[in-house]
Design a protein around this motif. Structure first.
Motif, mmCIF file in Angstrom:
data_model
loop_
_atom_site.group_PDB
_atom_site.id
_atom_site.type_symbol
_atom_site.label_atom_id
_atom_site.label_comp_id
_atom_site.label_asym_id
_atom_site.label_seq_id
_atom_site.Cartn_x
_atom_site.Cartn_y
_atom_site.Cartn_z
ATOM 1 N N VAL A 41 -5.443 5.753 -0.327
ATOM 2 C CA VAL A 41 -4.721 4.524 -0.540
ATOM 3 C C VAL A 41 -4.313 3.586 -1.158
ATOM 4 C CG1 VAL A 41 -3.776 2.441 1.276
ATOM 5 C CG2 VAL A 41 -4.357 4.282 2.179
ATOM 6 N N THR A 42 -3.587 3.636 -2.156
ATOM 7 C CA THR A 42 -3.339 3.073 -3.741
ATOM 8 C C THR A 42 -2.719 1.407 -3.818
ATOM 9 O OG1 THR A 42 -1.173 4.212 -4.529
ATOM 10 C CG2 THR A 42 -3.979 4.814 -5.067
ATOM 11 N N GLN A 43 -2.509 1.072 -3.878
ATOM 12 C CA GLN A 43 -1.900 -0.810 -3.922
ATOM 13 C C GLN A 43 -1.118 -0.403 -5.368
ATOM 14 O OE1 GLN A 43 -4.261 -4.153 -3.918
ATOM 15 N NE2 GLN A 43 -4.108 -3.611 -1.862
ATOM 16 N N GLN A 44 0.440 -1.151 -5.077
ATOM 17 C CA GLN A 44 1.232 -1.139 -6.213
ATOM 18 C C GLN A 44 2.256 -2.192 -5.508
ATOM 19 O OE1 GLN A 44 3.499 2.607 -5.545
ATOM 20 N NE2 GLN A 44 4.916 1.481 -4.595
ATOM 21 N N ASN A 48 0.684 -1.209 -0.097
ATOM 22 C CA ASN A 48 -0.339 0.146 -0.102
ATOM 23 C C ASN A 48 0.839 1.513 0.283
ATOM 24 O OD1 ASN A 48 -2.330 -1.498 0.089
ATOM 25 N ND2 ASN A 48 -2.925 -1.977 2.335
ATOM 26 N N LYS A 49 0.552 2.152 -0.459
ATOM 27 C CA LYS A 49 0.823 3.652 -1.014
ATOM 28 C C LYS A 49 -0.181 4.467 -0.433
ATOM 29 C CE LYS A 49 3.709 6.714 -3.900
ATOM 30 N NZ LYS A 49 4.157 6.899 -5.243
#
Length: 119
Positions: free
Chosen positions: A63-66, A55-56
């Motif tokens: 919150v975004t996933q990468q 998570n970023k």
């Protein structure tokens, strides 16, 4: 495994396949280093739980996933290693491209080598 160990292993495999040439040593060294780096990064990836996604948190709190950075590096190295291995004839397609008729190539026995000296 160290880069030097990988280098010796690659050279031995190529000699057994009949594809080794001293001119390939530069590429062999780079492939060996990539394999060694891959081992180290894979250890780190496993150490941190083998999470493929992280998570970023952005500036606005979103919150975004990468992809995990270790996993991204592993994917990139894996692709590069396959290309180098193929170029050195260490894959079926690479061996075919180097003009080897089959994967069943067996190194000559010591007796065959001695007998070929008298042929």
């Amino acid at each position: 495994m160290t880069a030097r160990q990988y280098q010796n292993r690659i050279k031995k495999q190529m000699e057994e396949l009949g594809t080794y040439k001293a001119e390939f040593s530069f590429i062999i060294e780079h492939l060996a280093k990539m394999l060694s780096d891959y081992d180290e990064i894979e250890t780190e990836f496993e150490k941190y739980g083998k999470r493929y996604v992280s998570n970023k948190v952005g500036k606005g709190g979103n919150v975004t996933q990468q992809k995990n950075q270790y996993y991204k590096i592993l994917e990139e190295l894996r692709g590069q290693m396959i290309v180098y291995a193929r170029d050195l004839g260490l894959t079926p397609k690479g061996l075919e491209a180097l003009g080897k008729k089959s994967m069943d190539h067996k190194p000559a026995s010591k007796l065959d080598k001695v007998l070929s000296l008298y042929a």
